[in-house]
Design a protein around this motif. Sequence first.
Motif, PDB file in Angstrom:
ATOM      1  N   PRO A  19     -15.558  -9.885 -57.811  1.00 18.80           N
ATOM      2  CA  PRO A  19     -16.971  -9.988 -57.434  1.00 18.80           C
ATOM      3  C   PRO A  19     -17.203  -9.876 -55.924  1.00 18.80           C
ATOM      4  O   PRO A  19     -18.201  -9.278 -55.497  1.00 18.80           O
ATOM      5  N   GLU A  20     -16.300 -10.442 -55.132  1.00 15.36           N
ATOM      6  CA  GLU A  20     -16.437 -10.317 -53.671  1.00 15.36           C
ATOM      7  C   GLU A  20     -16.351  -8.862 -53.231  1.00 15.36           C
ATOM      8  O   GLU A  20     -17.080  -8.426 -52.337  1.00 15.36           O
ATOM      9  N   MET A  21     -15.454  -8.123 -53.856  1.00 16.84           N
ATOM     10  CA  MET A  21     -15.313  -6.716 -53.513  1.00 16.84           C
ATOM     11  C   MET A  21     -16.595  -5.953 -53.835  1.00 16.84           C
ATOM     12  O   MET A  21     -17.112  -5.187 -53.016  1.00 16.84           O
ATOM     13  N   PHE A  22     -17.147  -6.192 -55.030  1.00 16.72           N
ATOM     14  CA  PHE A  22     -18.373  -5.494 -55.411  1.00 16.72           C
ATOM     15  C   PHE A  22     -19.549  -5.905 -54.525  1.00 16.72           C
ATOM     16  O   PHE A  22     -20.357  -5.067 -54.124  1.00 16.72           O
ATOM     17  N   ARG A  23     -19.645  -7.186 -54.228  1.00 14.37           N
ATOM     18  CA  ARG A  23     -20.746  -7.633 -53.370  1.00 14.37           C
ATOM     19  C   ARG A  23     -20.661  -6.977 -51.997  1.00 14.37           C
ATOM     20  O   ARG A  23     -21.685  -6.544 -51.434  1.00 14.37           O
ATOM     21  N   SER A  24     -19.434  -6.878 -51.455  1.00 17.53           N
ATOM     22  CA  SER A  24     -19.264  -6.254 -50.137  1.00 17.53           C
ATOM     23  C   SER A  24     -19.635  -4.776 -50.161  1.00 17.53           C
ATOM     24  O   SER A  24     -19.957  -4.193 -49.125  1.00 17.53           O
ATOM     25  N   ALA A  25     -19.591  -4.167 -51.366  1.00 13.17           N
ATOM     26  CA  ALA A  25     -19.947  -2.747 -51.502  1.00 13.17           C
ATOM     27  C   ALA A  25     -21.413  -2.552 -51.862  1.00 13.17           C
ATOM     28  O   ALA A  25     -21.827  -1.430 -52.177  1.00 13.17           O
ATOM     29  N   GLY A  26     -22.197  -3.635 -51.828  1.00 10.14           N
ATOM     30  CA  GLY A  26     -23.628  -3.502 -52.048  1.00 10.14           C
ATOM     31  C   GLY A  26     -24.092  -3.731 -53.469  1.00 10.14           C
ATOM     32  O   GLY A  26     -25.231  -3.390 -53.819  1.00 10.14           O
ATOM     33  N   TYR A  27     -23.247  -4.320 -54.299  1.00  5.94           N
ATOM     34  CA  TYR A  27     -23.590  -4.575 -55.704  1.00  5.94           C
ATOM     35  C   TYR A  27     -24.127  -5.995 -55.879  1.00  5.94           C
ATOM     36  O   TYR A  27     -23.724  -6.925 -55.181  1.00  5.94           O
ATOM     37  N   LYS A  28     -25.021  -6.165 -56.870  1.00  7.61           N
ATOM     38  CA  LYS A  28     -25.339  -7.489 -57.372  1.00  7.61           C
ATOM     39  C   LYS A  28     -24.247  -7.856 -58.383  1.00  7.61           C
ATOM     40  O   LYS A  28     -23.813  -7.003 -59.165  1.00  7.61           O
ATOM     41  N   THR A  29     -23.834  -9.098 -58.382  1.00  8.95           N
ATOM     42  CA  THR A  29     -22.701  -9.495 -59.222  1.00  8.95           C
ATOM     43  C   THR A  29     -23.107 -10.615 -60.171  1.00  8.95           C
ATOM     44  O   THR A  29     -23.734 -11.597 -59.776  1.00  8.95           O
ATOM     45  N   GLY A  30     -22.741 -10.453 -61.432  1.00  3.19           N
ATOM     46  CA  GLY A  30     -23.047 -11.460 -62.440  1.00  3.19           C
ATOM     47  C   GLY A  30     -21.841 -11.750 -63.306  1.00  3.19           C
ATOM     48  O   GLY A  30     -21.112 -10.834 -63.693  1.00  3.19           O
ATOM     49  N   VAL A  31     -21.626 -13.023 -63.593  1.00  7.75           N
ATOM     50  CA  VAL A  31     -20.545 -13.455 -64.486  1.00  7.75           C
ATOM     51  C   VAL A  31     -21.169 -14.310 -65.579  1.00  7.75           C
ATOM     52  O   VAL A  31     -21.879 -15.283 -65.288  1.00  7.75           O
ATOM     53  N   PHE A  32     -20.873 -13.960 -66.826  1.00  4.45           N
ATOM     54  CA  PHE A  32     -21.476 -14.644 -67.961  1.00  4.45           C
ATOM     55  C   PHE A  32     -20.396 -14.952 -68.989  1.00  4.45           C
ATOM     56  O   PHE A  32     -19.702 -14.056 -69.465  1.00  4.45           O
ATOM     57  N   GLY A  33     -20.245 -16.242 -69.292  1.00  5.18           N
ATOM     58  CA  GLY A  33     -19.235 -16.647 -70.257  1.00  5.18           C
ATOM     59  C   GLY A  33     -18.352 -17.739 -69.711  1.00  5.18           C
ATOM     60  O   GLY A  33     -18.831 -18.779 -69.249  1.00  5.18           O
ATOM     61  N   LYS A  34     -17.045 -17.507 -69.723  1.00  7.55           N
ATOM     62  CA  LYS A  34     -16.063 -18.520 -69.332  1.00  7.55           C
ATOM     63  C   LYS A  34     -15.446 -18.179 -67.987  1.00  7.55           C
ATOM     64  O   LYS A  34     -15.001 -17.061 -67.766  1.00  7.55           O
ATOM     65  N   TRP A  35     -15.367 -19.156 -67.097  1.00 10.94           N
ATOM     66  CA  TRP A  35     -14.789 -18.959 -65.778  1.00 10.94           C
ATOM     67  C   TRP A  35     -13.335 -19.439 -65.760  1.00 10.94           C
ATOM     68  O   TRP A  35     -12.412 -18.655 -65.772  1.00 10.94           O
ATOM     69  N   GLY A  36     -13.118 -20.757 -65.667  1.00 12.20           N
ATOM     70  CA  GLY A  36     -11.770 -21.308 -65.760  1.00 12.20           C
ATOM     71  C   GLY A  36     -10.901 -21.136 -64.534  1.00 12.20           C
ATOM     72  O   GLY A  36      -9.675 -21.242 -64.628  1.00 12.20           O
ATOM     73  N   MET A  37     -11.492 -20.889 -63.368  1.00  6.69           N
ATOM     74  CA  MET A  37     -10.701 -20.685 -62.140  1.00  6.69           C
ATOM     75  C   MET A  37     -11.225 -21.515 -60.973  1.00  6.69           C
ATOM     76  O   MET A  37     -11.139 -21.102 -59.831  1.00  6.69           O
ATOM     77  N   GLY A  38     -11.778 -22.696 -61.278  1.00 11.31           N
ATOM     78  CA  GLY A  38     -12.253 -23.572 -60.215  1.00 11.31           C
ATOM     79  C   GLY A  38     -13.361 -24.480 -60.691  1.00 11.31           C
ATOM     80  O   GLY A  38     -14.387 -24.006 -61.186  1.00 11.31           O
ATOM     81  N   TYR A  39     -13.147 -25.786 -60.587  1.00 12.42           N
ATOM     82  CA  TYR A  39     -14.118 -26.766 -61.082  1.00 12.42           C
ATOM     83  C   TYR A  39     -15.414 -26.709 -60.265  1.00 12.42           C
ATOM     84  O   TYR A  39     -15.443 -26.184 -59.136  1.00 12.42           O
TER      85      TYR A  39
END
Length: 467
Positions: free
Chosen positions: A111-131
């Motif tokens: 997501p950081e890579m896409f945001r740096s390239a001018g994208y809106k970023t969305g994550v929907f569902g399960k994360w599991g990589m940081g409380y």
Amino acid sequence: MKKIGLLFLITIIALSVNAQKKTNVIFILADDMGYGDLGSYGQTKIETPHIDKLAAGGIRFTQFYAGTSVCAPSRASLMTGLHTGHTPIRGNYEIEPEGQLPLPDSAFIMPEMFRSAGYKTGVFGKWGMGYPGSEGDPVKQGVDQFYGYNCQRQSHDFFPDHLWNNTQKVELKNTHSNQVQYAPALIQEQAIHFMVENKSKPFFMYLAYTLPHAALQLPEGDKTFEYYKKKFNEQPKPVKTTWVGDGYQPQAYPHAAYAAMVTKLDNYVGEVVAKLKALGLDKNTLIVFASDNGPHAEGGNDPAFFNSNGGFTGIKRKLNEGGIREPLIINWNGKVKGGQTSDYIGAFWDFLPTFADLASTKLPQKTDGVSLVPLLLNKGKQQTHDFLYWEFHEDGGRQAVRMGNWKAIREKVFNDPKGQLKLYNLETDPQEKNDVSAAHPAIVEKMNGIMLKEHVENKNFPFAKAK
């Protein structure tokens, strides 16, 4: 003044058109779905018409691998572009009361890579990589919109008492005895909304669906569930009539429930594709479909009934083919030729460099992957891997290497980091039944060297801890 206004308008239009030319990317990740669970990969009992249509219109990969054989490290591998000898997260490291070991702030993820390239970023569902609130919280890792489960442990209940909307805790009406709000449906609603809200901007959407992970839960009276009960003529198994949240909720119809969860996932994929067409974005969106690891045998699930691992040896938590070889479908309407089958040998860590290539941006650090753009667009020579490497930090520890058609697996690594490994020739023995290590000492020596080099010791996931 009129000329200045006209120039300003032209500039705005030009910027808008240029932004719209960027390819949207949707990465759909199933949870604990096996290589053989899709019709396009040989499934005969479960119906998956929408995903099969994606496969028919794109590339179906037959030798592609997950990051490893359980959730958090496999997803970390996908996000960081690093195999599990290098990822900061290499196991399901639980944090109480909610969440898992966080990605460090130094990690540069998709997501950081896409945001740096001018994208809106969305994550929907399960994360599991940081409380929640940690440095690994999705909103601190380049995600503009997150909706779903922060904690993968809590995602074992499809009727939770809360989800997360960025940093806001969304209280739900569910109790163990009154299950009224089905989390996958709520998450799907938010994902569709994100597409609509960002239809005029380039976006990256990571759909980390929790289906068909245990528990085997569906809404009361679900039509797909009832359909499979009749199709399989499944008789109910005796289960506890009350459940108070201990372990997975029992399921009286496990075969019908699992099949219904896979088909429900397929329906959600169909809705996403239909919305892309309705928004006029179907020819400017790259869609990837995969699963995070092999099929599970939890909560009453019976992967043998469905041949969920596609006839390979092993399921979730094993580094045999059945635990890590996954379905992979890439569909890019108008750009990627449909009807293709690829035997390219790749893994999750290929996606970060691939997407960076497509977004015309450079990564700040080296990955373990290679860009798949030449293969996708049939332009130039596709770089291949000298080897692929995995490790697993449960059940005594495991390592595996694939090098060409050779596959090596070492078990009980914690107790014996230099223990004897088993060697298989996947060309002649894809089920990994015949250990040929004794006949090929030079290959064994090379595999040992790769395992030694590729495991970089990590304080949170050391191989030396059991000595």
